[in-house]
Every structure is written in C-alpha cells, then in structure tokens.
Motif scaffolding. Structure first.
Motif, PDB file in Angstrom:
ATOM      1  N   TYR A 242     -10.687  -8.583   0.690  1.00  0.00           N
ATOM      2  CA  TYR A 242     -10.134  -7.483  -0.081  1.00  0.00           C
ATOM      3  C   TYR A 242     -10.794  -6.160   0.268  1.00  0.00           C
ATOM      4  CZ  TYR A 242      -7.793 -10.968  -2.915  1.00  0.00           C
ATOM      5  OH  TYR A 242      -6.998 -11.989  -3.336  1.00  0.00           O
ATOM      6  N   SER A 243     -10.681  -5.767   1.522  1.00  0.00           N
ATOM      7  CA  SER A 243     -11.156  -4.440   1.905  1.00  0.00           C
ATOM      8  C   SER A 243     -10.017  -3.708   2.588  1.00  0.00           C
ATOM      9  CB  SER A 243     -12.370  -4.542   2.829  1.00  0.00           C
ATOM     10  OG  SER A 243     -12.048  -5.246   4.005  1.00  0.00           O
ATOM     11  N   THR A 244      -9.934  -2.436   2.360  1.00  0.00           N
ATOM     12  CA  THR A 244      -8.844  -1.651   2.926  1.00  0.00           C
ATOM     13  C   THR A 244      -9.277  -1.035   4.250  1.00  0.00           C
ATOM     14  OG1 THR A 244      -9.552   0.235   1.615  1.00  0.00           O
ATOM     15  CG2 THR A 244      -7.849  -1.172   0.676  1.00  0.00           C
ATOM     16  N   LEU A 245      -8.303  -0.580   5.007  1.00  0.00           N
ATOM     17  CA  LEU A 245      -8.574   0.000   6.311  1.00  0.00           C
ATOM     18  C   LEU A 245      -9.080   1.427   6.181  1.00  0.00           C
ATOM     19  CD1 LEU A 245      -5.498  -1.131   8.446  1.00  0.00           C
ATOM     20  CD2 LEU A 245      -7.678  -2.276   8.113  1.00  0.00           C
TER      21      LEU A 245
ATOM     22  N   TYR B 140      -2.415  -6.131  -4.675  1.00  0.00           N
ATOM     23  CA  TYR B 140      -2.595  -7.438  -4.051  1.00  0.00           C
ATOM     24  C   TYR B 140      -1.693  -8.507  -4.646  1.00  0.00           C
ATOM     25  CZ  TYR B 140      -6.764  -5.705  -1.700  1.00  0.00           C
ATOM     26  OH  TYR B 140      -7.629  -4.996  -0.905  1.00  0.00           O
TER      27      TYR B 140
ATOM     28  N   PHE C 175      -2.944   0.629  -3.997  1.00  0.00           N
ATOM     29  CA  PHE C 175      -2.533  -0.601  -3.357  1.00  0.00           C
ATOM     30  C   PHE C 175      -2.416  -1.716  -4.384  1.00  0.00           C
ATOM     31  CE2 PHE C 175      -6.808  -2.574  -3.014  1.00  0.00           C
ATOM     32  CZ  PHE C 175      -7.612  -1.462  -3.178  1.00  0.00           C
TER      33      PHE C 175
ATOM     34  N   LEU D 175      -5.323   6.719   1.429  1.00  0.00           N
ATOM     35  CA  LEU D 175      -4.796   5.665   0.573  1.00  0.00           C
ATOM     36  C   LEU D 175      -4.684   6.143  -0.873  1.00  0.00           C
ATOM     37  CD1 LEU D 175      -3.945   2.668   0.363  1.00  0.00           C
ATOM     38  CD2 LEU D 175      -6.367   2.133  -0.008  1.00  0.00           C
TER      39      LEU D 175
ATOM     40  N   ASN E   9     -13.967  -6.648   6.611  1.00  0.00           N
ATOM     41  CA  ASN E   9     -13.688  -8.069   6.780  1.00  0.00           C
ATOM     42  C   ASN E   9     -12.229  -8.303   6.469  1.00  0.00           C
ATOM     43  OD1 ASN E   9     -13.376  -8.353   3.864  1.00  0.00           O
ATOM     44  ND2 ASN E   9     -15.587  -8.156   3.799  1.00  0.00           N
TER      45      ASN E   9
ATOM     46  N   TYR F 205       0.257   5.279   1.184  1.00  0.00           N
ATOM     47  CA  TYR F 205      -0.571   6.303   1.811  1.00  0.00           C
ATOM     48  C   TYR F 205       0.194   7.626   1.796  1.00  0.00           C
ATOM     49  CZ  TYR F 205      -3.445   2.648   4.082  1.00  0.00           C
ATOM     50  OH  TYR F 205      -4.279   1.584   4.349  1.00  0.00           O
TER      51      TYR F 205
ATOM     52  N   ASN G 162      -5.367  -7.536   7.494  1.00  0.00           N
ATOM     53  CA  ASN G 162      -5.674  -6.236   8.087  1.00  0.00           C
ATOM     54  C   ASN G 162      -4.517  -5.643   8.862  1.00  0.00           C
ATOM     55  OD1 ASN G 162      -8.303  -6.502   7.152  1.00  0.00           O
ATOM     56  ND2 ASN G 162      -8.954  -7.575   8.992  1.00  0.00           N
TER      57      ASN G 162
ATOM     58  N   SER H  23      -5.481 -11.881   1.995  1.00  0.00           N
ATOM     59  CA  SER H  23      -6.737 -12.280   2.593  1.00  0.00           C
ATOM     60  C   SER H  23      -6.765 -13.796   2.680  1.00  0.00           C
ATOM     61  CB  SER H  23      -7.915 -11.794   1.759  1.00  0.00           C
ATOM     62  OG  SER H  23      -7.874 -12.386   0.483  1.00  0.00           O
TER      63      SER H  23
ATOM     64  N   LEU I 145      -1.284  -4.089   8.997  1.00  0.00           N
ATOM     65  CA  LEU I 145      -0.322  -3.425   8.127  1.00  0.00           C
ATOM     66  C   LEU I 145       0.988  -3.202   8.867  1.00  0.00           C
ATOM     67  CD1 LEU I 145      -2.481  -0.659   6.398  1.00  0.00           C
ATOM     68  CD2 LEU I 145      -2.145  -3.045   5.745  1.00  0.00           C
TER      69      LEU I 145
ATOM     70  N   PHE J 299      -9.005   4.734   8.435  1.00  0.00           N
ATOM     71  CA  PHE J 299      -8.292   5.269   9.597  1.00  0.00           C
ATOM     72  C   PHE J 299      -8.995   6.491  10.159  1.00  0.00           C
ATOM     73  CE2 PHE J 299      -4.237   3.066   9.991  1.00  0.00           C
ATOM     74  CZ  PHE J 299      -4.100   2.430   8.774  1.00  0.00           C
TER      75      PHE J 299
ATOM     76  N   PHE K  56       0.832  -1.198   0.000  1.00  0.00           N
ATOM     77  CA  PHE K  56       0.000   0.000   0.000  1.00  0.00           C
ATOM     78  C   PHE K  56       0.871   1.255   0.000  1.00  0.00           C
ATOM     79  CE2 PHE K  56      -3.811  -2.337   1.392  1.00  0.00           C
ATOM     80  CZ  PHE K  56      -3.245  -3.454   1.972  1.00  0.00           C
TER      81      PHE K  56
ATOM     82  N   MET L  29      -8.660  -1.810  14.975  1.00  0.00           N
ATOM     83  CA  MET L  29      -7.253  -1.771  15.331  1.00  0.00           C
ATOM     84  C   MET L  29      -6.879  -0.421  15.925  1.00  0.00           C
ATOM     85  SD  MET L  29      -6.512  -3.446  11.776  1.00  0.00           S
ATOM     86  CE  MET L  29      -8.294  -3.450  11.544  1.00  0.00           C
TER      87      MET L  29
ATOM     88  N   THR M 151     -12.105  -2.090   9.481  1.00  0.00           N
ATOM     89  CA  THR M 151     -12.374  -2.603   8.157  1.00  0.00           C
ATOM     90  C   THR M 151     -13.555  -3.549   8.196  1.00  0.00           C
ATOM     91  OG1 THR M 151     -11.327  -3.588   6.197  1.00  0.00           O
ATOM     92  CG2 THR M 151     -10.798  -4.564   8.322  1.00  0.00           C
TER      93      THR M 151
ATOM     94  N   LEU N 192      -4.362   9.748   7.365  1.00  0.00           N
ATOM     95  CA  LEU N 192      -3.814   8.844   6.355  1.00  0.00           C
ATOM     96  C   LEU N 192      -4.813   8.679   5.217  1.00  0.00           C
ATOM     97  CD1 LEU N 192      -2.382   6.005   8.594  1.00  0.00           C
ATOM     98  CD2 LEU N 192      -1.076   7.239   6.880  1.00  0.00           C
TER      99      LEU N 192
ATOM    100  N   TYR O 239     -13.597  -5.447  12.073  1.00  0.00           N
ATOM    101  CA  TYR O 239     -12.254  -5.567  12.613  1.00  0.00           C
ATOM    102  C   TYR O 239     -11.767  -4.183  12.999  1.00  0.00           C
ATOM    103  CZ  TYR O 239     -12.416 -10.197  10.568  1.00  0.00           C
ATOM    104  OH  TYR O 239     -12.763 -11.487  10.250  1.00  0.00           O
TER     105      TYR O 239
END
Lengths: 118, 112
Positions: B97-100, A50, A48, A45, B94, A35, A105, A97, A107, B102, A33, B34, B92, A43, B32
């Motif tokens: 393929y999902s991004t955070l 995969y 990104f 994005l 799940n 940012y 999740n 994933s 990072l 913030f 990623f 963090m 997020t 932050l 989720y």
C-alpha cells in the motif's frame, strides 16, 4: 480496447459550481486514483481508493472529495470550484497489493479530463 | 531537496539518435522503478518496469537502475518521430500500500 474511461474530456465551469468528474474502469481493478497534472508541477495525487467505499487522502486533497460506491467507478467531486482548480485531471487504476511484484504499481491511466474554471 | 528530480527539457534530437533520459531520487528505500510515456492530450502509459538495480531491455528501450547512486535512466535506440512525447519516471517503496512518486517529466522531440 478502452480500459479506463473518463466521461468528460473537456469541461468549462464557473467559480462556485459543483463539479463531478467520473471515471470507470473495466479491468476489475481494486485500486483507483485521481491525479491532477499541471505544467511545472507534474502529477500530484489527490485521492485514492483501495476498495469500494474506501478512500485515502493523497498529497493535495483540499477542495476535493471522492466517491466509490462501485468497484469500477471512482468519482472526483469539486464541491465549489475555484480558478486554481483549473487543471488536467487523470484517473488511474491498478491491481491490488499482493498481485505479484508489479500489480499494484502498474497504473493504467485514462485519457484525462481538462477542466477550466472561469 | 525534491524527492525525484527530472529535467523538463525539451530534449530535441534527430531521428535515429540514441536518447538518454534520467531521474535522480533521494529516498534510498525506493525499490520499484517505472517509466511512463505520455503523448500530447493523452494519459500516461507504462513503458518500462524494473525492480531494484540492474538493466532491463525491451526492443529499442533499455531501463537502468543504479540504486547506489540513486539514479535511473531510460535509453531509446534508433529514436523515431513517434517517440516524441513526455517521459515520466516513477518509483515506489514496495508493492504493497504505497503510492507512486513521479518525476515531473522530460519532453522529447525527435525530428525527421
């Protein structure tokens, strides 16, 4: 013990220059990623990826492009730098994933590259 | 309404105080949650990770998630000057393929 390395900590460039920001990770992570972080904006994005040669636009891709030719390396490119691209740029990586409930999740960030465009 | 709201601070406390940092969010689908800690001129580092509602404790740190109120908290007990940093919440949908998403971060200053 460095895991995500951003090659340049501080850069000063001129308007219109082409800028390359390099990021390398040694954790064999699939996801990477880019940012940018600005005071008051947090932050955001940019792009990104995969997988190798794969890229997806984030929330603010305009004025940026990326390259991922190898799994460990993810480059951010500013084709023609502008003063509003002065910022702290942060690279991050994560597991793919399906790697348990936390892998994708969590990072791991690099130390950042502070870019000033004059 | 912004997706994740976080008071920017700064929050100044004396050493030894209990610190409470909070985020509210609007998307009830987030699962989720963090907390990242970012020292000055460094990248963020993961501090706490929780799934769905409930508490999680790790040493002096406790993370709480209240999905019914769309509210998450990070508590720091016996705060130390070394805890002085910016704390970012992230969430997020799940693990796929999902991004955070913030929060903008809260700056914490712990004075000796």
């Amino acid at each position: 013990d460095v895991k995500v390395t951003q090659s340049s900590r501080y850069l000063v460039k001129r308007t219109g220059e082409k800028v390359f920001l390099e990021c390398v990770q040694d954790m064999d992570h699939e996801n990477m990623f880019w940012y940018r972080q600005d005071p008051g904006l947090g932050l955001r994005l940019i792009y990104f990826s995969y997988d190798v040669k794969m890229k997806e636009k984030g929330d603010i891709p305009e004025g940026y492009s990326v390259s991922r030719e190898k799994k460990e390396r993810f480059s951010l490119i500013l084709e023609s730098a502008s003063t509003n691209q002065t910022s702290m740029y942060l690279c991050a990586s994560s597991l793919p994933s399906g790697t348990g409930s936390s892998g994708a999740n969590v990072l791991t960030f690099g130390a950042g590259s502070r870019l000033t465009v004059l | 309404q912004k997706e994740v709201e976080q008071d920017p601070g700064p929050l100044s406390v004396p050493e030894g105080a209990i610190v409470s940092l909070n985020c509210t969010y609007s998307n009830s689908a987030f699962q989720y949650f963090m907390w990242y800690r970012q020292y000055s001129r460094k990248g963020p580092e993961l501090l706490m990770y929780t799934y769905s509602s409930g508490n999680k404790e790790d040493g002096r740190f406790t993370a709480q998630v209240d999905k019914s109120s769309k509210y998450i908290s990070l508590f720091i007990r016996d705060s130390q000057p070394s805890d002085s940093a910016t704390y970012l919440c992230a969430m997020t949908l799940n693990s796929g393929y999902s991004t955070l998403t913030f929060g903008k971060g809260t700056m914490l200053l712990v004075s000796p």
